[in-house]
Design an enzyme around this catalytic site. Sequence first.
Site, PDB file in Angstrom:
ATOM      1  N   GLY A  25       0.812  -1.213   0.000  1.00 19.29           N
ATOM      2  CA  GLY A  25       0.000   0.000   0.000  1.00 19.29           C
ATOM      3  C   GLY A  25       0.841   1.255   0.000  1.00 19.29           C
ATOM      4  O   GLY A  25       2.049   1.217   0.236  1.00 19.29           O
ATOM      5  N   ARG A  26       0.177   2.375  -0.273  1.00 19.33           N
ATOM      6  CA  ARG A  26       0.841   3.675  -0.268  1.00 19.33           C
ATOM      7  C   ARG A  26       0.024   4.640   0.562  1.00 19.33           C
ATOM      8  O   ARG A  26      -1.218   4.588   0.557  1.00 19.33           O
ATOM      9  CB  ARG A  26       0.987   4.230  -1.697  1.00 19.33           C
ATOM     10  CG  ARG A  26       1.940   3.455  -2.572  1.00 19.33           C
ATOM     11  CD  ARG A  26       1.982   4.020  -3.983  1.00 19.33           C
ATOM     12  NE  ARG A  26       2.564   5.360  -4.023  1.00 19.33           N
ATOM     13  CZ  ARG A  26       3.870   5.585  -4.148  1.00 19.33           C
ATOM     14  NH1 ARG A  26       4.716   4.583  -4.245  1.00 19.33           N
ATOM     15  NH2 ARG A  26       4.339   6.811  -4.194  1.00 19.33           N
ATOM     16  N   GLY A  27       0.720   5.530   1.262  1.00 23.30           N
ATOM     17  CA  GLY A  27       0.061   6.542   2.059  1.00 23.30           C
ATOM     18  C   GLY A  27       0.597   7.910   1.726  1.00 23.30           C
ATOM     19  O   GLY A  27       1.343   8.095   0.754  1.00 23.30           O
ATOM     20  N   GLY A  30       4.550   7.597   2.674  1.00 21.58           N
ATOM     21  CA  GLY A  30       5.410   6.511   2.241  1.00 21.58           C
ATOM     22  C   GLY A  30       4.653   5.359   1.618  1.00 21.58           C
ATOM     23  O   GLY A  30       3.446   5.424   1.383  1.00 21.58           O
ATOM     24  N   VAL A  32       4.554   0.821   1.530  1.00 15.82           N
ATOM     25  CA  VAL A  32       4.879  -0.376   2.300  1.00 15.82           C
ATOM     26  C   VAL A  32       4.900  -1.574   1.364  1.00 15.82           C
ATOM     27  O   VAL A  32       3.982  -1.771   0.561  1.00 15.82           O
ATOM     28  CB  VAL A  32       3.852  -0.608   3.434  1.00 15.82           C
ATOM     29  CG1 VAL A  32       4.229  -1.856   4.233  1.00 15.82           C
ATOM     30  CG2 VAL A  32       3.785   0.596   4.354  1.00 15.82           C
ATOM     31  N   LYS A  47       8.802  -0.415   5.031  1.00 12.62           N
ATOM     32  CA  LYS A  47       8.163   0.894   4.884  1.00 12.62           C
ATOM     33  C   LYS A  47       9.210   1.896   4.414  1.00 12.62           C
ATOM     34  O   LYS A  47      10.277   2.017   5.022  1.00 12.62           O
ATOM     35  CB  LYS A  47       7.559   1.341   6.217  1.00 12.62           C
ATOM     36  CG  LYS A  47       6.785   2.648   6.145  1.00 12.62           C
ATOM     37  CD  LYS A  47       6.072   2.934   7.457  1.00 12.62           C
ATOM     38  CE  LYS A  47       5.223   4.188   7.364  1.00 12.62           C
ATOM     39  NZ  LYS A  47       4.471   4.446   8.626  1.00 12.62           N
ATOM     40  N   ASP A 160      -1.460   9.310  18.961  1.00 11.76           N
ATOM     41  CA  ASP A 160      -2.292   9.228  17.762  1.00 11.76           C
ATOM     42  C   ASP A 160      -3.063   7.907  17.716  1.00 11.76           C
ATOM     43  O   ASP A 160      -3.127   7.251  16.681  1.00 11.76           O
ATOM     44  CB  ASP A 160      -1.437   9.385  16.499  1.00 11.76           C
ATOM     45  CG  ASP A 160      -2.278   9.698  15.264  1.00 11.76           C
ATOM     46  OD1 ASP A 160      -3.431  10.159  15.424  1.00 11.76           O
ATOM     47  OD2 ASP A 160      -1.781   9.492  14.137  1.00 11.76           O
TER      48      ASP A 160
END
Length: 314
Positions: A25-27, A30, A32, A47, A160
Site C-alpha cells: 500500500g501507499r500513504g 510513504g 509499504v 516501509k 495518535d
Amino acid sequence: MAGTVRDNSLSGQVVANYRVGRLIGRGGMGAVYEAVHQYLGRRAALKVLHAQFTQAPELTARFVNEARAANVVQHPSVVSVFEIGQLADGTRYILMEYLDGPRLSQRIRELAQAEGEPPADQANAAAGPVSSRVLVSVRLVRQLASALRALHEKGVIHRDLKPDNILIVKDPEASGGERAKLLDFGIAKFLSEPGQLGESPFPGVPAYVKTALGALLGTPMYMGPEQWRGKGNVDCRTDIYSLGCIFFELLTGRPPYSASAIPHLMQMHVFQKPPQGLFSRPEIPSQLAELVQRMMAKEPAERPTTAEVEEQLE
C-alpha cells in the site's frame, strides 16, 4: 531525484537481507512492501519514505521516531521493528513485523453490521445478557491497555491512537484467537530526556520529534482536550482519553463526537460531557459504561490509569 520510490520500483531488490516483494500500500508519507528474509524465510514489512520528504528533517525525524518508539518495548500488542536505514539512492526505510489482518476501523464496521442497532423500545429495558460485540470490545481494549501500560512505563506516549492505527491479527495464544496490534508511532512523544535517546541514524535529522508549543498533533476525532489546547502538557493520560473514544466506538459503532467542522469538533472534545448513550443500552453493563466515561473525562487527573483499565476489564 534521490529517494524516488515508484509503485513496485523496489520489488525484486534486496534490502538488509530481505528480498522485496509486492507493494502492499501507499500513504501520504510513504509506501509499504512485503519482504522475505533470504536465509531465514521470515516475512517483514518494508516501509519507505516518499522522495519529497527525504530532505525534510522534521518529517524524516517522525520516520525515525516511529522506529524508536515501537522498539522501546517488546509487547505482543505492539508492532516489532527489526531495522531502520537508508538505501544507496537516499531512500529511508524501516523493516518491521509483517502483520496480516484488517484495521480496527474495519472490525468496528463488521461488529456493527453483525449486531445492528438496538430497537428504540429497549432504551429503558432491564439489563440483558452481554453481547458478543461487548465481549470482543472488552478483549481488544484490554490488550491495547496492556500495550499502552508497557509503553508508558518506558516513557513513550503514542499521541495518535485511532482505529486506523490498530490492526487485528490472528493469535492462537490470545483470548478469542486474535490480537490488537498498535502501530504508527510517527508522532509519539518521549518523556525521557532527548540525550538518552541516542543519535539519529541519518545525519542532520533529529533523534526525536520536537513539538512546538501550540502545535496540534493527532487525529481530531480521537484527540484529548489537552491536545486540542496545545499547551504541551500531554502525558500518558492523553492516550487513555483516545482509548476511551475507541472503546465507545467499538461498543456503539460510531465515535463519541462527530462534526463536519473542526472548530465544532474541538468544542465537543474540550467542553461537552461524554455521551451518555452507553447507559441506555441493555447489553452494556453499567460498570463498563462508567469506565468509558472515566476514560473520557475532560480533566486528565480524573481518568483511570492503564493498570486500572486492565484490572476492570479482567
